[in-house]
Design a protein around this motif. Structure first.
Motif, PDB file in Angstrom:
ATOM      1  N   LYS A   1       0.838  -1.215   0.000  1.00  0.00           N
ATOM      2  CA  LYS A   1       0.000   0.000   0.000  1.00  0.00           C
ATOM      3  C   LYS A   1       0.863   1.251   0.000  1.00  0.00           C
ATOM      4  O   LYS A   1       0.586   2.216  -0.713  1.00  0.00           O
ATOM      5  N   TRP A   2       1.922   1.247   0.810  1.00  0.00           N
ATOM      6  CA  TRP A   2       2.813   2.401   0.879  1.00  0.00           C
ATOM      7  C   TRP A   2       3.523   2.620  -0.462  1.00  0.00           C
ATOM      8  O   TRP A   2       3.622   3.754  -0.935  1.00  0.00           O
ATOM      9  N   ILE A   3       4.014   1.547  -1.077  1.00  0.00           N
ATOM     10  CA  ILE A   3       4.715   1.666  -2.361  1.00  0.00           C
ATOM     11  C   ILE A   3       3.782   2.220  -3.432  1.00  0.00           C
ATOM     12  O   ILE A   3       4.157   3.106  -4.195  1.00  0.00           O
ATOM     13  N   GLU A   4       2.542   1.721  -3.483  1.00  0.00           N
ATOM     14  CA  GLU A   4       1.601   2.227  -4.495  1.00  0.00           C
ATOM     15  C   GLU A   4       1.278   3.696  -4.260  1.00  0.00           C
ATOM     16  O   GLU A   4       1.257   4.493  -5.193  1.00  0.00           O
ATOM     17  N   LYS A   5       1.052   4.063  -3.012  1.00  0.00           N
ATOM     18  CA  LYS A   5       0.705   5.456  -2.677  1.00  0.00           C
ATOM     19  C   LYS A   5       1.888   6.390  -2.950  1.00  0.00           C
ATOM     20  O   LYS A   5       1.712   7.489  -3.466  1.00  0.00           O
TER      21      LYS A   5
ATOM     22  N   GLY B   1      11.129   3.459   3.253  1.00  0.00           N
ATOM     23  CA  GLY B   1      11.970   3.149   2.093  1.00  0.00           C
ATOM     24  C   GLY B   1      12.000   1.655   1.841  1.00  0.00           C
ATOM     25  O   GLY B   1      11.667   0.859   2.726  1.00  0.00           O
ATOM     26  N   PHE B   2      12.379   1.280   0.622  1.00  0.00           N
ATOM     27  CA  PHE B   2      12.462  -0.138   0.263  1.00  0.00           C
ATOM     28  C   PHE B   2      13.440  -0.326  -0.881  1.00  0.00           C
ATOM     29  O   PHE B   2      13.700   0.597  -1.657  1.00  0.00           O
ATOM     30  N   ALA B   3      13.987  -1.526  -0.989  1.00  0.00           N
ATOM     31  CA  ALA B   3      14.862  -1.902  -2.100  1.00  0.00           C
ATOM     32  C   ALA B   3      14.656  -3.385  -2.383  1.00  0.00           C
ATOM     33  O   ALA B   3      14.912  -4.225  -1.519  1.00  0.00           O
ATOM     34  N   CYS B   4      14.182  -3.685  -3.579  1.00  0.00           N
ATOM     35  CA  CYS B   4      13.974  -5.077  -4.010  1.00  0.00           C
ATOM     36  C   CYS B   4      15.164  -5.521  -4.858  1.00  0.00           C
ATOM     37  O   CYS B   4      15.830  -4.701  -5.487  1.00  0.00           O
TER      38      CYS B   4
ATOM     39  N   LEU C   1      18.804  -5.127  -9.395  1.00  0.00           N
ATOM     40  CA  LEU C   1      18.407  -4.380  -8.214  1.00  0.00           C
ATOM     41  C   LEU C   1      17.264  -3.464  -8.630  1.00  0.00           C
ATOM     42  O   LEU C   1      17.343  -2.796  -9.655  1.00  0.00           O
ATOM     43  N   GLY C   2      16.217  -3.440  -7.852  1.00  0.00           N
ATOM     44  CA  GLY C   2      15.113  -2.521  -8.108  1.00  0.00           C
ATOM     45  C   GLY C   2      13.817  -3.276  -8.245  1.00  0.00           C
ATOM     46  O   GLY C   2      13.813  -4.492  -8.471  1.00  0.00           O
ATOM     47  N   PRO C   3      12.745  -2.562  -8.009  1.00  0.00           N
ATOM     48  CA  PRO C   3      12.696  -1.128  -7.746  1.00  0.00           C
ATOM     49  C   PRO C   3      13.146  -0.816  -6.328  1.00  0.00           C
ATOM     50  O   PRO C   3      13.181  -1.686  -5.458  1.00  0.00           O
ATOM     51  N   MET C   4      13.483   0.449  -6.133  1.00  0.00           N
ATOM     52  CA  MET C   4      13.788   0.937  -4.789  1.00  0.00           C
ATOM     53  C   MET C   4      13.381   2.390  -4.696  1.00  0.00           C
ATOM     54  O   MET C   4      13.336   3.090  -5.702  1.00  0.00           O
ATOM     55  N   GLY C   5      13.033   2.813  -3.494  1.00  0.00           N
ATOM     56  CA  GLY C   5      12.654   4.200  -3.297  1.00  0.00           C
ATOM     57  C   GLY C   5      12.632   4.560  -1.827  1.00  0.00           C
ATOM     58  O   GLY C   5      12.485   3.699  -0.969  1.00  0.00           O
ATOM     59  N   VAL C   6      12.775   5.849  -1.564  1.00  0.00           N
ATOM     60  CA  VAL C   6      12.742   6.394  -0.210  1.00  0.00           C
ATOM     61  C   VAL C   6      11.697   7.497  -0.183  1.00  0.00           C
ATOM     62  O   VAL C   6      11.583   8.276  -1.132  1.00  0.00           O
TER      63      VAL C   6
ATOM     64  N   GLY D   1      18.694   5.817   1.685  1.00  0.00           N
ATOM     65  CA  GLY D   1      18.748   5.195   0.362  1.00  0.00           C
ATOM     66  C   GLY D   1      20.031   4.408   0.160  1.00  0.00           C
ATOM     67  O   GLY D   1      20.008   3.281  -0.338  1.00  0.00           O
ATOM     68  N   CYS D   2      21.147   4.973   0.555  1.00  0.00           N
ATOM     69  CA  CYS D   2      22.430   4.279   0.404  1.00  0.00           C
ATOM     70  C   CYS D   2      22.472   3.036   1.283  1.00  0.00           C
ATOM     71  O   CYS D   2      22.934   1.981   0.853  1.00  0.00           O
TER      72      CYS D   2
END
Length: 160
Positions: free
Chosen positions: A43-47, A79-82, A91-96, A106-107
């Motif tokens: 839900k957080w990633i979609e929003k 934040g997340f990193a797949c 690597l990805g997606p990722m976002g903060v 992020g790092c």
């Protein structure tokens, strides 16, 4: 706008233990996402980002162990990193969360996810369809892959 891919040497990752310690002191946890939290993180990633990223995130959560590292603070995802999702060794997606950028989160997420790929036996990783190229260059020495546009992201179905 099509974006290029970048290559990372997994055998030459920076030591981010001090950065992770700073995050921990600030109440930020960098950890693997629990499968029981998938619906919350999705839900957080979609929003915050996009439904397309949720599709990739859900694949990361179907792995055992889950192939997604998250950052949390005060009981919420920030934040997340797949990794190993769109293609093997990617690597990805990722976002903060935009309000938490420029803090090192992020790092810390990026290196932690890349360390997981290295532990699986990969020597290199590909960061697919890069947005913030300078961030990846500064954090892990990523270099552009020539001729990688559009890469694996071709003929993507449009949102309905």
């Amino acid at each position: 706008m099509a974006m290029h891919d970048m290559l990372v040497r997994l055998y030459d990752l920076p030591d981010v233990s001090a950065l992770k310690a700073r995050c921990e002191t600030a109440g930020i946890s960098i950890r693997r996402c629990g499968t029981y939290e998938r619906h919350i993180a999705a839900k957080w990633i979609e929003k915050t980002f996009s439904a397309k990223w949720v599709s990739e995130f859900k694949i990361s959560m179907s792995r055992q162990p889950a192939a997604c590292i998250i950052a949390t603070k005060a009981g919420r995802v920030i934040g997340f990193a797949c990794y190993d999702v769109t293609a093997r060794g990617f690597l990805g997606p990722m976002g903060v969360d935009p309000s938490c950028r420029e803090s090192g989160i992020g790092c810390a997420l990026l290196v932690t996810a890349l360390e997981c790929l290295h532990a699986q036996g990969y020597a290199y990783a590909v960061i697919g369809g890069v947005g913030p190229a300078e961030f990846y260059r500064k954090c892990v020495g990523a270099t552009p892959i020539e001729g990688s546009v559009p890469g694996v992201y071709r003929d993507i179905l449009p949102e309905l």
